[in-house]
Design an enzyme around this catalytic site. Structure first.
Site, short mmCIF file in Angstrom:
data_model
loop_
_atom_site.label_atom_id
_atom_site.label_comp_id
_atom_site.label_asym_id
_atom_site.label_seq_id
_atom_site.Cartn_x
_atom_site.Cartn_y
_atom_site.Cartn_z
N ALA A 75 0.86 -1.18 0.00
CA ALA A 75 0.00 0.00 0.00
C ALA A 75 0.90 1.23 0.00
O ALA A 75 2.08 1.14 0.37
CB ALA A 75 -0.87 -0.02 1.24
N GLY A 79 0.71 -5.16 1.02
CA GLY A 79 -0.43 -5.29 0.10
C GLY A 79 -0.04 -5.91 -1.23
O GLY A 79 -0.88 -6.47 -1.93
N GLU A 91 0.01 -9.55 -0.57
CA GLU A 91 -1.41 -9.94 -0.46
C GLU A 91 -2.06 -10.06 -1.85
O GLU A 91 -2.90 -10.93 -2.07
CB GLU A 91 -2.17 -8.93 0.41
CG GLU A 91 -1.72 -8.99 1.86
CD GLU A 91 -2.33 -7.90 2.72
OE1 GLU A 91 -2.06 -6.72 2.44
OE2 GLU A 91 -3.07 -8.22 3.64
N GLU A 113 4.26 -4.82 7.55
CA GLU A 113 3.25 -3.95 8.17
C GLU A 113 3.49 -3.66 9.64
O GLU A 113 3.27 -2.55 10.11
CB GLU A 113 1.85 -4.56 8.02
CG GLU A 113 1.21 -4.35 6.65
CD GLU A 113 1.51 -5.48 5.67
OE1 GLU A 113 2.49 -6.21 5.89
OE2 GLU A 113 0.76 -5.61 4.69
N1 DAK Z 1 4.56 3.35 -0.46
C1 DAK Z 1 4.91 4.52 -1.03
N2 DAK Z 1 6.07 4.71 -1.67
C2 DAK Z 1 6.92 3.67 -1.76
C3 DAK Z 1 6.59 2.41 -1.20
C4 DAK Z 1 5.34 2.26 -0.53
N3 DAK Z 1 4.92 1.08 -0.03
N4 DAK Z 1 7.62 1.57 -1.44
C5 DAK Z 1 8.53 2.28 -2.13
N5 DAK Z 1 8.11 3.53 -2.32
C6 DAK Z 1 8.80 4.63 -3.03
C7 DAK Z 1 9.94 5.19 -2.17
O1 DAK Z 1 9.44 6.11 -1.25
C8 DAK Z 1 10.81 5.82 -3.24
O2 DAK Z 1 10.24 7.06 -3.62
P1 DAK Z 1 11.15 8.38 -3.87
O3 DAK Z 1 11.88 8.58 -2.61
O4 DAK Z 1 12.05 7.97 -5.02
O5 DAK Z 1 10.16 9.45 -4.23
C9 DAK Z 1 10.68 4.88 -4.42
O6 DAK Z 1 9.47 4.12 -4.18
C10 DAK Z 1 11.82 3.88 -4.52
O7 DAK Z 1 11.96 3.25 -3.26
P2 DAK Z 1 13.33 3.20 -2.44
O8 DAK Z 1 14.21 4.34 -2.80
O9 DAK Z 1 12.98 2.99 -1.01
O10 DAK Z 1 13.97 1.86 -3.07
P3 DAK Z 1 15.00 0.87 -2.37
O11 DAK Z 1 15.43 -0.07 -3.43
O12 DAK Z 1 16.03 1.60 -1.57
O13 DAK Z 1 14.10 0.04 -1.30
C11 DAK Z 1 12.14 -1.19 -0.59
C12 DAK Z 1 13.08 -0.79 -1.77
C13 DAK Z 1 10.96 -1.97 -1.18
C14 DAK Z 1 12.91 -2.11 0.37
C15 DAK Z 1 11.68 0.09 0.15
O14 DAK Z 1 11.16 1.00 -0.80
C16 DAK Z 1 10.60 -0.18 1.17
O15 DAK Z 1 10.86 -0.70 2.26
N6 DAK Z 1 9.35 0.15 0.83
C17 DAK Z 1 8.22 0.02 1.71
C18 DAK Z 1 7.73 -1.40 1.69
C19 DAK Z 1 6.60 -1.63 2.67
O16 DAK Z 1 6.75 -1.36 3.87
N7 DAK Z 1 5.48 -2.10 2.15
C20 DAK Z 1 4.33 -2.39 2.95
C21 DAK Z 1 3.45 -1.20 2.93
S1 DAK Z 1 2.16 -1.38 4.13
C22 DAK Z 1 -4.78 -2.32 6.16
C23 DAK Z 1 -3.96 -3.37 6.28
C24 DAK Z 1 -2.87 -3.51 5.49
C25 DAK Z 1 -2.56 -2.58 4.55
C26 DAK Z 1 -3.36 -1.49 4.44
C27 DAK Z 1 -4.46 -1.36 5.22
N8 DAK Z 1 -5.92 -2.19 7.00
C28 DAK Z 1 -6.28 -3.25 7.91
C29 DAK Z 1 -6.72 -1.02 6.97
C30 DAK Z 1 -1.40 -2.74 3.75
C31 DAK Z 1 -0.27 -2.22 4.15
C32 DAK Z 1 0.94 -2.22 3.36
O17 DAK Z 1 1.05 -2.72 2.28
#
Ligand code: DAK
Length: 261
Positions: free
Chosen positions: A67, A112, A115, A135
């Site tokens: 997400a 997500g 998922e 998460e």
């Molecule tokens: N959201 C927004 N932007 C993201 C992103 C994300 N999930 N993942 C990456 N990006 C963006 C980065 O901010 C960066 O943007 P700029 O800085 O260039 O503007 C660009 O993508 C490239 O990322 P990185 O520079 O970080 O790239 P790296 O190779 O250094 O790192 C990485 C890759 C995948 C390890 C890192 O980007 C990272 O850790 N990303 C976050 C991954 C994450 O935590 N995903 C889970 C998101 S939470 C709910 C329940 C669940 C959910 C929602 C609601 N309810 C019960 C209501 C779901 C939640 C999720 O999915």
């Protein structure tokens, strides 16, 4: 169709390829991307024509990195609930499309994104893929069906280990624990996904679709009810034109020409 954040192509084999297209943010699902995905699956996916659907991510690095954290961080509780309700609905629609779906996991599949892969029927990962549920590092847990689908796919213990730690795992580890069905060289991810999709597309579409229904619905029932469902669905297959054609083609020693009914 005019979508900004997804691409879709139908191939001559009857395989559809749906690409989440927001590579600058590693295909993270912000509202607009999720809405494009939802609108496409609900309104524009040509389910009568497609015999297998591949879902993948654009760019070299990610399937879907989850997400959109930046957007989520600004949401009110009501907006967060709306976002989650919508995502739940989209993932259920994907899970229940009549044809098989294949997640071609070409890089990060996190939160997500993981998922989304779990809502597909079959998962193939590039050897460079990284998967997991980060998460709990953000103060939430996998709430787009992840905490439920993952336990059904690979058991409670491993699901808890992945979800409680939030650690990413490699494609090899994902294969070992049953989170993906295959791992392939990175450059072959799409050709391998296509090969698999095309081998499904050659089979009797109605029978494939009914077998998906039997497995998906049956696995949520007790065995006796599931066996009744299986009997009902196999009878529908027996009455189909494809069954007549399939058996006739076998006896005539030729390839079947299935019509999907
Ligand atoms: N959201 C927004 N932007 C993201 C992103 C994300 N999930 N993942 C990456 N990006 C963006 C980065 O901010 C960066 O943007 P700029 O800085 O260039 O503007 C660009 O993508 C490239 O990322 P990185 O520079 O970080 O790239 P790296 O190779 O250094 O790192 C990485 C890759 C995948 C390890 C890192 O980007 C990272 O850790 N990303 C976050 C991954 C994450 O935590 N995903 C889970 C998101 S939470 C709910 C329940 C669940 C959910 C929602 C609601 N309810 C019960 C209501 C779901 C939640 C999720 O999915």
């Amino acid at each position: 169709m005019g979508y900004e954040y997804i691409d879709y192509q139908k191939e001559p084999s009857g395989v559809g390829v749906l690409t989440i297209n927001r590579p600058k943010a590693l295909n993270a699902l912000n509202w607009d991307t999720l809405r494009d995905l939802g609108n496409f699956i609900e309104k524009d996916f040509p389910k009568e024509e497609i015999k297998a659907l591949i879902i993948t991510g654009s760019g070299e690095k990610a399937f879907v990195a989850g997400a959109d954290i930046a957007q989520m961080s600004e949401m009110s509780s009501a907006e967060f609930k709306e976002y989650t309700d919508y995502a739940h609905n989209v993932y259920s629609l994907i899970e229940n499309i009549p044809c098989p779906s294949i997640a071609a996991i070409n890089g990060y599949a996190l939160g997500g994104g993981c998922e989304l892969a779990l809502a597909c029927d079959i998962r193939i990962a590039s050897e460079k893929a990284k998967m997991g549920f980060p998460e709990v590092k953000l103060g939430i847990f996998p709430g787009w069906g992840g905490s439920q689908r993952i336990t059904r796919i690979m058991g409670v213990g491993k699901a808890k280990e992945l979800i409680f730690t939030g650690e990413m795992i490699s494609a090899e580890e994902a294969l070992r624990i049953g989170l993906v069905e295959r791992v392939v060289p990175h450059e072959e991810i799409m050709s391998e996904a296509r090969k698999l999709a095309e081998s499904i597309a050659k089979r009797a579409p109605f029978a494939v679709s009914m077998s998906k229904k039997a497995i998906n619905s049956g696995s949520e029932m007790d065995l006796q009810k599931a066996l009744l469902l299986e009997k009902k669905l196999i009878s529908l297959c027996f009455d189909s034109d494809d069954r007549v054609e399939g058996m006739k083609a076998f006896l005539e020693k030729r390839e079947p020409d299935f019509k999907g009914k």
